[in-house]
Design a protein around this motif. Sequence first.
Motif, PDB file in Angstrom:
ATOM      1  N   HIS A 176      20.795  29.138  33.856  1.00 26.12           N
ATOM      2  CA  HIS A 176      21.323  30.440  33.425  1.00 26.12           C
ATOM      3  C   HIS A 176      21.856  31.193  34.645  1.00 26.12           C
ATOM      4  O   HIS A 176      21.208  32.108  35.148  1.00 26.12           O
ATOM      5  CB  HIS A 176      20.239  31.242  32.696  1.00 26.12           C
ATOM      6  N   PRO A 177      23.049  30.814  35.101  1.00 26.05           N
ATOM      7  CA  PRO A 177      23.595  31.419  36.319  1.00 26.05           C
ATOM      8  C   PRO A 177      24.020  32.873  36.108  1.00 26.05           C
ATOM      9  O   PRO A 177      24.457  33.254  35.023  1.00 26.05           O
ATOM     10  CB  PRO A 177      24.800  30.541  36.637  1.00 26.05           C
ATOM     11  N   SER A 178      23.893  33.642  37.166  1.00 27.99           N
ATOM     12  CA  SER A 178      24.371  35.030  37.165  1.00 27.99           C
ATOM     13  C   SER A 178      25.876  35.032  37.438  1.00 27.99           C
ATOM     14  O   SER A 178      26.454  34.001  37.790  1.00 27.99           O
ATOM     15  CB  SER A 178      23.658  35.816  38.272  1.00 27.99           C
ATOM     16  N   ASP A 179      26.498  36.192  37.291  1.00 29.44           N
ATOM     17  CA  ASP A 179      27.917  36.306  37.640  1.00 29.44           C
ATOM     18  C   ASP A 179      28.135  35.900  39.093  1.00 29.44           C
ATOM     19  O   ASP A 179      29.116  35.223  39.411  1.00 29.44           O
ATOM     20  CB  ASP A 179      28.415  37.741  37.426  1.00 29.44           C
ATOM     21  N   GLY A 180      27.234  36.293  39.966  1.00 28.47           N
ATOM     22  CA  GLY A 180      27.338  35.935  41.380  1.00 28.47           C
ATOM     23  C   GLY A 180      27.258  34.435  41.602  1.00 28.47           C
ATOM     24  O   GLY A 180      27.990  33.879  42.424  1.00 28.47           O
ATOM     25  N   ASP A 181      26.363  33.777  40.862  1.00 29.02           N
ATOM     26  CA  ASP A 181      26.248  32.320  40.954  1.00 29.02           C
ATOM     27  C   ASP A 181      27.551  31.651  40.522  1.00 29.02           C
ATOM     28  O   ASP A 181      28.014  30.696  41.147  1.00 29.02           O
ATOM     29  CB  ASP A 181      25.116  31.794  40.072  1.00 29.02           C
ATOM     30  N   ILE A 182      28.117  32.160  39.443  1.00 26.50           N
ATOM     31  CA  ILE A 182      29.373  31.600  38.924  1.00 26.50           C
ATOM     32  C   ILE A 182      30.492  31.836  39.925  1.00 26.50           C
ATOM     33  O   ILE A 182      31.265  30.920  40.247  1.00 26.50           O
ATOM     34  CB  ILE A 182      29.712  32.194  37.540  1.00 26.50           C
ATOM     35  N   ASP A 183      30.583  33.053  40.448  1.00 27.41           N
ATOM     36  CA  ASP A 183      31.621  33.351  41.438  1.00 27.41           C
ATOM     37  C   ASP A 183      31.499  32.449  42.656  1.00 27.41           C
ATOM     38  O   ASP A 183      32.502  31.939  43.166  1.00 27.41           O
ATOM     39  CB  ASP A 183      31.547  34.821  41.874  1.00 27.41           C
ATOM     40  N   GLU A 184      30.280  32.217  43.102  1.00 31.22           N
ATOM     41  CA  GLU A 184      30.059  31.356  44.268  1.00 31.22           C
ATOM     42  C   GLU A 184      30.460  29.911  43.973  1.00 31.22           C
ATOM     43  O   GLU A 184      31.095  29.254  44.790  1.00 31.22           O
ATOM     44  CB  GLU A 184      28.594  31.410  44.691  1.00 31.22           C
TER      45      GLU A 184
END
Length: 153
Positions: free
Chosen positions: A118-126
């Motif tokens: 369950h990635p965060s927006d930050g995880d996805i952006d990275e």
Amino acid sequence: MPSYQLTVNGRTRTVDAEADTPLLWILRDTLGLTGTKFGCGQGVCGSCTVHVDGKAQKSCQTSLKEAAGHSIVTIEGLSKDGSHPVQKAWITEDVAQCGYCQPGMIMSAAALLKRKAHPSDGDIDEAFADHVCRCGTYPRVRKAVKRAAGGVK
């Protein structure tokens, strides 16, 4: 010319090529797996992303010698019928426009979700920081990743 053994999409293949040949060209030209795309050849656009031992990796920057002995999965090996949750989410969210960069993005999304359910927006952006989509579908990519993770209904 040296021979190398590659396991691609679960199938072991022997490839005769120079050690420094990029994996991208082995996949496309030698093995006929053209779903992996050539974009920049410098590892900055992400179009050529595949999984090497489950991790997203740029095939244009991975030599045949580096890939030998590892498990490689291309977009063709993610699922035979487009049933992988990321592929289904990509279709539901209508991510692709021209579609050229999408195989690499799908492979990065699948690797991200394997690593972090369950990635965060930050995880996805990275995870997508080194992908280039000329059509600008990044908001839909984020939504599709969340859908594949079960966060969007």
